[in-house]
Motif scaffolding. Structure first.
Motif, PDB file in Angstrom:
ATOM      1  N   VAL A  81      24.306   8.809  22.139  1.00 31.04           N
ATOM      2  CA  VAL A  81      24.622  10.031  21.394  1.00 31.04           C
ATOM      3  C   VAL A  81      23.672  10.196  20.214  1.00 31.04           C
ATOM      4  CG1 VAL A  81      26.353  11.101  19.884  1.00 31.04           C
ATOM      5  CG2 VAL A  81      27.037  10.162  22.109  1.00 31.04           C
ATOM      6  N   MET A  82      23.421   9.104  19.494  1.00 27.72           N
ATOM      7  CA  MET A  82      22.522   9.153  18.343  1.00 27.72           C
ATOM      8  C   MET A  82      21.094   9.464  18.777  1.00 27.72           C
ATOM      9  SD  MET A  82      24.171   5.781  16.567  1.00 27.72           S
ATOM     10  CE  MET A  82      23.189   5.663  15.079  1.00 27.72           C
ATOM     11  N   VAL A  83      20.634   8.808  19.837  1.00 23.83           N
ATOM     12  CA  VAL A  83      19.277   9.045  20.339  1.00 23.83           C
ATOM     13  C   VAL A  83      19.104  10.509  20.720  1.00 23.83           C
ATOM     14  CG1 VAL A  83      17.744   8.579  22.289  1.00 23.83           C
ATOM     15  CG2 VAL A  83      18.795   6.683  21.047  1.00 23.83           C
ATOM     16  N   ASP A  84      20.079  11.065  21.441  1.00 25.39           N
ATOM     17  CA  ASP A  84      19.976  12.463  21.864  1.00 25.39           C
ATOM     18  C   ASP A  84      19.913  13.403  20.661  1.00 25.39           C
ATOM     19  OD1 ASP A  84      20.045  11.679  24.504  1.00 25.39           O
ATOM     20  OD2 ASP A  84      22.147  12.180  24.815  1.00 25.39           O
ATOM     21  N   ALA A  85      20.752  13.143  19.650  1.00 29.35           N
ATOM     22  CA  ALA A  85      20.758  14.005  18.460  1.00 29.35           C
ATOM     23  C   ALA A  85      19.432  13.926  17.717  1.00 29.35           C
ATOM     24  CB  ALA A  85      21.911  13.602  17.537  1.00 29.35           C
ATOM     25  N   LEU A  86      18.849  12.734  17.633  1.00 28.05           N
ATOM     26  CA  LEU A  86      17.591  12.555  16.914  1.00 28.05           C
ATOM     27  C   LEU A  86      16.411  13.126  17.688  1.00 28.05           C
ATOM     28  CD1 LEU A  86      18.313   8.988  15.571  1.00 28.05           C
ATOM     29  CD2 LEU A  86      17.972  11.029  14.166  1.00 28.05           C
ATOM     30  N   ARG A  87      16.454  13.038  18.991  1.00 28.86           N
ATOM     31  CA  ARG A  87      15.375  13.638  19.771  1.00 28.86           C
ATOM     32  C   ARG A  87      15.354  15.150  19.632  1.00 28.86           C
ATOM     33  NH1 ARG A  87      15.434   9.633  25.132  1.00 28.86           N
ATOM     34  NH2 ARG A  87      14.273   7.945  24.106  1.00 28.86           N
ATOM     35  N   GLU A  88      16.524  15.759  19.416  1.00 30.46           N
ATOM     36  CA  GLU A  88      16.574  17.194  19.125  1.00 30.46           C
ATOM     37  C   GLU A  88      15.878  17.517  17.802  1.00 30.46           C
ATOM     38  OE1 GLU A  88      17.787  19.887  20.788  1.00 30.46           O
ATOM     39  OE2 GLU A  88      18.057  18.617  22.537  1.00 30.46           O
ATOM     40  N   GLU A  89      15.756  16.512  16.943  1.00 29.73           N
ATOM     41  CA  GLU A  89      15.040  16.675  15.676  1.00 29.73           C
ATOM     42  C   GLU A  89      13.571  16.285  15.795  1.00 29.73           C
ATOM     43  OE1 GLU A  89      16.241  17.944  12.744  1.00 29.73           O
ATOM     44  OE2 GLU A  89      18.006  18.468  13.949  1.00 29.73           O
ATOM     45  N   GLY A  90      13.128  15.971  17.001  1.00 38.54           N
ATOM     46  CA  GLY A  90      11.725  15.643  17.223  1.00 38.54           C
ATOM     47  C   GLY A  90      11.372  14.188  17.025  1.00 38.54           C
ATOM     48  N   LEU A  91      12.380  13.307  16.887  1.00 37.89           N
ATOM     49  CA  LEU A  91      12.120  11.886  16.689  1.00 37.89           C
ATOM     50  C   LEU A  91      12.139  11.153  18.032  1.00 37.89           C
ATOM     51  CD1 LEU A  91      12.882  12.801  13.787  1.00 37.89           C
ATOM     52  CD2 LEU A  91      13.943  10.559  13.470  1.00 37.89           C
ATOM     53  N   ASP A  92      11.174  10.291  18.228  1.00 38.02           N
ATOM     54  CA  ASP A  92      11.117   9.463  19.436  1.00 38.02           C
ATOM     55  C   ASP A  92      11.990   8.234  19.201  1.00 38.02           C
ATOM     56  OD1 ASP A  92      10.488   8.328  21.851  1.00 38.02           O
ATOM     57  OD2 ASP A  92       8.496   7.633  21.241  1.00 38.02           O
ATOM     58  N   ALA A  93      13.306   8.440  19.290  1.00 37.30           N
ATOM     59  CA  ALA A  93      14.279   7.405  18.947  1.00 37.30           C
ATOM     60  C   ALA A  93      14.690   6.627  20.185  1.00 37.30           C
ATOM     61  CB  ALA A  93      15.508   8.053  18.302  1.00 37.30           C
ATOM     62  N   ARG A  94      15.165   5.392  19.942  1.00 34.83           N
ATOM     63  CA  ARG A  94      15.625   4.553  21.046  1.00 34.83           C
ATOM     64  C   ARG A  94      16.678   3.586  20.530  1.00 34.83           C
ATOM     65  NH1 ARG A  94      12.509  -0.609  21.056  1.00 34.83           N
ATOM     66  NH2 ARG A  94      11.231  -0.585  19.161  1.00 34.83           N
ATOM     67  N   GLY A  95      17.614   3.220  21.411  1.00 40.09           N
ATOM     68  CA  GLY A  95      18.590   2.198  21.108  1.00 40.09           C
ATOM     69  C   GLY A  95      18.066   0.828  21.481  1.00 40.09           C
ATOM     70  N   ARG A  96      18.629  -0.214  20.831  1.00 43.18           N
ATOM     71  CA  ARG A  96      18.143  -1.566  21.092  1.00 43.18           C
ATOM     72  C   ARG A  96      19.273  -2.582  21.241  1.00 43.18           C
ATOM     73  NH1 ARG A  96      13.515  -3.043  16.821  1.00 43.18           N
ATOM     74  NH2 ARG A  96      13.448  -4.901  18.152  1.00 43.18           N
ATOM     75  N   ALA A  97      20.490  -2.115  21.519  1.00 47.19           N
ATOM     76  CA  ALA A  97      21.604  -3.057  21.661  1.00 47.19           C
ATOM     77  C   ALA A  97      21.349  -4.058  22.767  1.00 47.19           C
ATOM     78  CB  ALA A  97      22.903  -2.292  21.928  1.00 47.19           C
ATOM     79  N   HIS A  98      20.588  -3.643  23.787  1.00 44.67           N
ATOM     80  CA  HIS A  98      20.306  -4.542  24.903  1.00 44.67           C
ATOM     81  C   HIS A  98      19.440  -5.730  24.488  1.00 44.67           C
ATOM     82  CE1 HIS A  98      16.907  -1.769  24.684  1.00 44.67           C
ATOM     83  NE2 HIS A  98      16.177  -2.704  25.281  1.00 44.67           N
ATOM     84  N   GLU A  99      18.804  -5.653  23.303  1.00 46.76           N
ATOM     85  CA  GLU A  99      17.962  -6.743  22.825  1.00 46.76           C
ATOM     86  C   GLU A  99      18.749  -7.792  22.035  1.00 46.76           C
ATOM     87  OE1 GLU A  99      14.325  -5.451  20.924  1.00 46.76           O
ATOM     88  OE2 GLU A  99      14.421  -3.529  21.970  1.00 46.76           O
ATOM     89  N   GLY A 100      20.030  -7.568  21.847  1.00 43.43           N
ATOM     90  CA  GLY A 100      20.860  -8.499  21.080  1.00 43.43           C
ATOM     91  C   GLY A 100      21.594  -7.761  19.976  1.00 43.43           C
ATOM     92  N   ARG A 101      22.721  -8.328  19.536  1.00 47.86           N
ATOM     93  CA  ARG A 101      23.571  -7.594  18.595  1.00 47.86           C
ATOM     94  C   ARG A 101      22.898  -7.334  17.258  1.00 47.86           C
ATOM     95  NH1 ARG A 101      28.348 -11.959  17.018  1.00 47.86           N
ATOM     96  NH2 ARG A 101      27.021 -13.620  16.193  1.00 47.86           N
TER      97      ARG A 101
END
Length: 240
Positions: free
Chosen positions: A109-129
């Protein structure tokens, strides 16, 4: 099912928001209200999660207090972070049966909202807590910290919109030394995006949960909470 979306006005003191979260969660656990998300901006505060280390606040509570920033211990996961004006905070108080899947939904949800603002955002939970949250390159723009009790969440997410980032430099944010915090404004020069990002995050949460979004005023929420029988949810309020 509806997702009640409640926007709290002003810069909300952390203790006030925490008390409201607890009352909302008791009502959700008792089944008297549906899943609910609170959106707000906090007055300046550092919060220490359950895994925090004293070294993450190197100057001591008194030094931070002199700069108008309270330090509060909280029962969410994660480590130290900062909340303040210009940062969107969303507290989804919802029933979940898969915590890691829920964290992934929040990141998405956060990534999608930030990409609407033109940011190349990504989540990283898969890399560890320790890397849970949302990043732009090696800079962190959004954080997640949760507490689950009897299948209902509390606490949630934050996204830096256009607030002062200097308080992050006075701590070890999220326990990650050397990590720079960033914001939408710092990344693309656009200030005043709180309203748009807040709307996208709230709508995105409803979609991610498979709910219909229903806007509820703080006054209507308080009326619903006042109708909850005394003691409802009290037996379910311990950590789980």
């Amino acid at each position: 099912m509806d997702l009640w979306t409640v926007q709290l006005p002003g810069h909300v003191p952390y203790d006030e928001a925490l008390d409201l979260q607890r009352r909302v969660r008791a009502a959700r656990q008792a089944g008297t209200i549906p899943d609910t998300v609170l959106t707000l901006e906090h007055a300046p505060v550092y919060t220490r999660g359950r895994r925090s280390d004293p070294a993450e606040l190197p100057f001591g509570d008194a030094w931070y207090a002199e700069r108008g920033i309270d330090v509060v211990d909280t029962d969410r996961g994660g480590k130290v972070t900062y909340h303040g004006p210009g940062q969107l905070v969303a507290y989804p108080i919802v029933a979940v049966d898969d915590v890691m899947a829920f964290v992934q939904r929040l990141e998405d949800v956060m990534v999608d909202a930030l990409r609407e603002e033109g940011l190349d955002a990504r989540g990283r939970a898969h890399e560890g807590r320790d890397f849970t949250g949302v990043w732009v390159g090696d800079r962190k723009v959004g954080s997640i910290g949760l507490h689950i009790s009897h299948g209902v969440t509390m606490h949630g997410l934050s996204i830096n919109i256009d607030g002062d980032l200097e308080p992050f430099t006075w701590i070890v944010p999220c326990g990650l030394g050397g990590v720079a915090m960033t914001s939408i404004e710092r990344e693309n020069g656009r200030a005043g995006r709180m309203k748009c990002v807040r709307a996208r995050v709230a709508h995105g949460l409803a979609d991610a949960l498979g709910h219909r979004q229903r806007i509820v005023t703080p006054q209507a929420l308080e009326r619903a909470l006042a109708a909850v029988p005394a003691g409802a949810g009290a037996a379910l309020s311990t950590s789980g």
